[in-house]
Design a protein around this motif. Structure first.
Motif, PDB file in Angstrom:
ATOM      1  N   GLN A  71       5.231 -23.340  32.611  1.00 27.58           N
ATOM      2  CA  GLN A  71       6.259 -23.769  33.565  1.00 27.58           C
ATOM      3  C   GLN A  71       6.636 -22.637  34.510  1.00 27.58           C
ATOM      4  N   ALA A  72       6.759 -21.423  33.978  1.00 29.89           N
ATOM      5  CA  ALA A  72       7.122 -20.276  34.819  1.00 29.89           C
ATOM      6  C   ALA A  72       6.047 -20.005  35.864  1.00 29.89           C
ATOM      7  N   LEU A  73       4.794 -20.035  35.468  1.00 28.80           N
ATOM      8  CA  LEU A  73       3.702 -19.809  36.422  1.00 28.80           C
ATOM      9  C   LEU A  73       3.671 -20.900  37.490  1.00 28.80           C
ATOM     10  N   ALA A  74       3.889 -22.146  37.083  1.00 28.00           N
ATOM     11  CA  ALA A  74       3.889 -23.245  38.049  1.00 28.00           C
ATOM     12  C   ALA A  74       5.040 -23.098  39.044  1.00 28.00           C
ATOM     13  N   GLU A  75       6.206 -22.684  38.557  1.00 28.14           N
ATOM     14  CA  GLU A  75       7.362 -22.513  39.440  1.00 28.14           C
ATOM     15  C   GLU A  75       7.131 -21.392  40.449  1.00 28.14           C
ATOM     16  N   MET A  76       6.334 -20.396  40.089  1.00 32.28           N
ATOM     17  CA  MET A  76       6.029 -19.291  40.993  1.00 32.28           C
ATOM     18  C   MET A  76       4.804 -19.577  41.865  1.00 32.28           C
ATOM     19  N   ASP A  77       4.307 -20.819  41.806  1.00 31.21           N
ATOM     20  CA  ASP A  77       3.114 -21.211  42.564  1.00 31.21           C
ATOM     21  C   ASP A  77       1.911 -20.362  42.169  1.00 31.21           C
ATOM     22  N   ARG A  78       1.829 -20.056  40.886  1.00 29.10           N
ATOM     23  CA  ARG A  78       0.690 -19.325  40.341  1.00 29.10           C
ATOM     24  C   ARG A  78      -0.037 -20.203  39.327  1.00 29.10           C
ATOM     25  N   TRP A  79      -0.107 -21.504  39.637  1.00 30.20           N
ATOM     26  CA  TRP A  79      -0.688 -22.453  38.701  1.00 30.20           C
ATOM     27  C   TRP A  79      -2.171 -22.179  38.436  1.00 30.20           C
ATOM     28  N   GLN A  80      -2.862 -21.520  39.372  1.00 31.71           N
ATOM     29  CA  GLN A  80      -4.284 -21.233  39.157  1.00 31.71           C
ATOM     30  C   GLN A  80      -4.497 -20.310  37.967  1.00 31.71           C
ATOM     31  N   GLU A  81      -3.460 -19.562  37.580  1.00 32.90           N
ATOM     32  CA  GLU A  81      -3.583 -18.597  36.490  1.00 32.90           C
ATOM     33  C   GLU A  81      -3.296 -19.203  35.121  1.00 32.90           C
ATOM     34  N   VAL A  82      -2.868 -20.448  35.082  1.00 36.43           N
ATOM     35  CA  VAL A  82      -2.380 -21.034  33.834  1.00 36.43           C
ATOM     36  C   VAL A  82      -3.460 -21.051  32.754  1.00 36.43           C
ATOM     37  N   LEU A  83      -4.640 -21.559  33.083  1.00 37.18           N
ATOM     38  CA  LEU A  83      -5.672 -21.722  32.058  1.00 37.18           C
ATOM     39  C   LEU A  83      -6.099 -20.373  31.479  1.00 37.18           C
ATOM     40  N   SER A  84      -6.358 -19.414  32.340  1.00 39.43           N
ATOM     41  CA  SER A  84      -6.766 -18.096  31.846  1.00 39.43           C
ATOM     42  C   SER A  84      -5.633 -17.445  31.051  1.00 39.43           C
ATOM     43  N   TRP A  85      -4.388 -17.745  31.429  1.00 45.33           N
ATOM     44  CA  TRP A  85      -3.240 -17.158  30.744  1.00 45.33           C
ATOM     45  C   TRP A  85      -3.125 -17.669  29.311  1.00 45.33           C
ATOM     46  N   VAL A  86      -3.269 -18.965  29.122  1.00 40.14           N
ATOM     47  CA  VAL A  86      -3.159 -19.511  27.763  1.00 40.14           C
ATOM     48  C   VAL A  86      -4.367 -19.132  26.913  1.00 40.14           C
ATOM     49  N   LEU A  87      -5.525 -18.994  27.543  1.00 43.84           N
ATOM     50  CA  LEU A  87      -6.708 -18.595  26.779  1.00 43.84           C
ATOM     51  C   LEU A  87      -6.621 -17.149  26.321  1.00 43.84           C
ATOM     52  N   ARG A  88      -5.850 -16.341  27.006  1.00 45.49           N
ATOM     53  CA  ARG A  88      -5.608 -14.978  26.536  1.00 45.49           C
ATOM     54  C   ARG A  88      -4.892 -14.991  25.196  1.00 45.49           C
ATOM     55  N   CYS A  89      -4.085 -16.007  24.993  1.00 48.73           N
ATOM     56  CA  CYS A  89      -3.310 -16.108  23.762  1.00 48.73           C
ATOM     57  C   CYS A  89      -4.134 -16.699  22.617  1.00 48.73           C
ATOM     58  N   TYR A  90      -4.944 -17.711  22.945  1.00 50.97           N
ATOM     59  CA  TYR A  90      -5.680 -18.427  21.901  1.00 50.97           C
ATOM     60  C   TYR A  90      -7.163 -18.065  21.835  1.00 50.97           C
ATOM     61  N   GLN A  91      -7.632 -17.265  22.762  1.00 52.18           N
ATOM     62  CA  GLN A  91      -8.999 -16.717  22.750  1.00 52.18           C
ATOM     63  C   GLN A  91     -10.077 -17.751  23.071  1.00 52.18           C
ATOM     64  N   VAL A  92     -10.089 -18.907  22.409  1.00 59.71           N
ATOM     65  CA  VAL A  92     -11.131 -19.917  22.604  1.00 59.71           C
ATOM     66  C   VAL A  92     -10.483 -21.272  22.883  1.00 59.71           C
ATOM     67  N   PRO A  93     -11.130 -22.126  23.663  1.00 61.77           N
ATOM     68  CA  PRO A  93     -10.530 -23.431  24.004  1.00 61.77           C
ATOM     69  C   PRO A  93     -10.261 -24.303  22.789  1.00 61.77           C
ATOM     70  N   GLU A  94     -11.118 -24.230  21.775  1.00 59.59           N
ATOM     71  CA  GLU A  94     -10.976 -25.107  20.616  1.00 59.59           C
ATOM     72  C   GLU A  94      -9.664 -24.900  19.863  1.00 59.59           C
ATOM     73  N   LYS A  95      -9.044 -23.733  20.028  1.00 57.61           N
ATOM     74  CA  LYS A  95      -7.816 -23.425  19.296  1.00 57.61           C
ATOM     75  C   LYS A  95      -6.546 -23.778  20.065  1.00 57.61           C
ATOM     76  N   LEU A  96      -6.683 -24.276  21.269  1.00 61.89           N
ATOM     77  CA  LEU A  96      -5.497 -24.629  22.050  1.00 61.89           C
ATOM     78  C   LEU A  96      -4.741 -25.774  21.378  1.00 61.89           C
ATOM     79  N   PRO A  97      -3.425 -25.697  21.288  1.00 61.50           N
ATOM     80  CA  PRO A  97      -2.652 -26.825  20.767  1.00 61.50           C
ATOM     81  C   PRO A  97      -2.764 -28.031  21.702  1.00 61.50           C
ATOM     82  N   PRO A  98      -2.739 -29.241  21.168  1.00 59.78           N
ATOM     83  CA  PRO A  98      -2.848 -30.430  22.018  1.00 59.78           C
ATOM     84  C   PRO A  98      -1.827 -30.464  23.146  1.00 59.78           C
ATOM     85  N   LYS A  99      -0.589 -30.052  22.860  1.00 63.37           N
ATOM     86  CA  LYS A  99       0.449 -30.091  23.890  1.00 63.37           C
ATOM     87  C   LYS A  99       0.119 -29.154  25.039  1.00 63.37           C
ATOM     88  N   VAL A 100      -0.374 -27.963  24.725  1.00 60.69           N
ATOM     89  CA  VAL A 100      -0.728 -26.996  25.763  1.00 60.69           C
ATOM     90  C   VAL A 100      -1.903 -27.511  26.587  1.00 60.69           C
TER      91      VAL A 100
END
Length: 251
Positions: free
Chosen positions: A86-115
C-alpha cells in the motif's frame, strides 16, 4: 490471619479455565518487536499518511523477523507486506511491488495468497499483467499451494486478470483442464470465455494481415500514378507562372 483451608481449596476461574491457588498466573505473551513495528507502520500509513516512513518501518521489521522462530511470525510477515504494498502504491512506486515482496519471500512459491492476490490486482489495474505472469504461474504449479483453500480463487483471478488479457489462451486452457479445483460449471464458463477470446484474436489477426496486404499491394502500383500526377501539377504551375503567348498579328 489464617486462611480457611476450605477456601484455599476452591478453584478460581480464569481465562484459560480452572486455576487453582497453587498454579502460577499465566500472563499473555508480550508482542514481538516485529509486531510492534507492524503497528507503528500501519499507524504511519493510515493516520499520518507518511508512506515513506511506513515503508522504512516495514523493512526494519523484516530484519527483526530473522531472529524469531520460523513459523511464529508468518502472519506478521504477511501483514508487513500488505502495508508495504500500500505504501509503495501511494507513492506511485507500484512497479517496485513485486520485486519488493520477493525480497522478503525469496521465491514466488512461498508468497502468501493474500500478498499474491494484491500483486495481481495492482498490476492488472495498472494494465501491466505481464509483470506477474511468471510469478503467479510458478505459485499455481507448486504442489503445496494446490492444497490451500485460496487456490481456486487465485486460479480464477489469474485466468481473468492475466492470461486472457495477455492472449495466453493455450496456458489458460491448460490451467482450466489441468486443475481439479474448478467445478464443471466453472470449467465450462472458463472454456467458453477462452473460445470467445480466441475468435476475437483470430479476427484481429485476420484484419491486421488484410490491411498489411492491401498496403503492400497498393504501394508499388501507386508510385507511377503519383509520379504522373506530380508531372501534371508541375506543368500546370509552369503554365500559370509563364506569360500567355498570343498568336502573332499579321497586318
Amino acid at each position: 490471619m489464617r486462611s480457611d483451608p476450605a477456601t484455599s481449596a476452591v478453584p478460581l476461574r480464569g481465562l484459560g479455565g480452572l486455576l487453582r491457588s497453587s498454579e502460577p498466573v499465566r500472563a499473555a505473551p508480550a508482542p514481538s518487536a516485529a509486531a510492534l513495528l507492524l503497528e507503528e507502520a500501519a499507524d504511519l500509513l493510515v493516520v499520518h499518511l507518511d508512506f515513506r516512513a511506513a515503508l522504512r518501518t516495514c523493512e526494519r521489521a523484516w530484519q527483526g523477523l530473522a531472529e524469531e522462530p520460523a513459523g511464529a511470525c508468518l502472519e506478521v510477515k504477511c501483514s508487513l507486506c500488505v502495508v508495504g504494498i500500500q505504501a509503495l502504491a501511494e507513492m506511485d512506486r507500484w512497479q517496485e511491488v513485486l520485486s519488493w515482496v520477493l525480497r522478503c519471500y525469496q521465491v514466488p512459491e512461498k508468497l502468501p495468497p493474500k500478498v499474491l492476490e494484491l500483486c495481481v490486482l495492482l498490476y492488472s489495474k495498472m494494465r501491466e499483467p505481464g509483470a506477474v505472469l511468471d510469478t503467479v504461474s510458478a505459485w499455481l504449479q507448486d504442489a503445496d499451494n494446490q492444497g490451500l483453500p485460496e487456490y481456486r480463487a487465485l486460479a480464477e483471478l489469474h485466468l481473468q486478470r492475466v492470461l486472457l488479457p495477455l492472449g495466453c489462451l493455450s496456458e489458460a486452457e491448460e490451467l482450466v483442464a489441468g486443475s481439479a479445483v474448478f467445478s464443471e460449471t466453472q470449467r465450462l464458463d472458463a472454456l467458453q470465455a477462452i473460445s470467445t477470446a480466441r475468435q476475437q484474436q483470430k479476427h484481429a489477426e485476420s484484419g491486421s494481415e488484410e490491411t498489411q496486404k492491401l498496403n503492400q499491394e497498393a504501394s508499388p502500383a501507386s508510385l507511377p500514378f503519383l509520379y504522373k500526377l506530380a508531372q501534371i501539377f508541375r506543368r500546370i504551375r509552369e503554365a500559370v507562372a509563364s506569360p500567355l503567348r498570343r498568336p502573332p498579328i499579321h497586318d
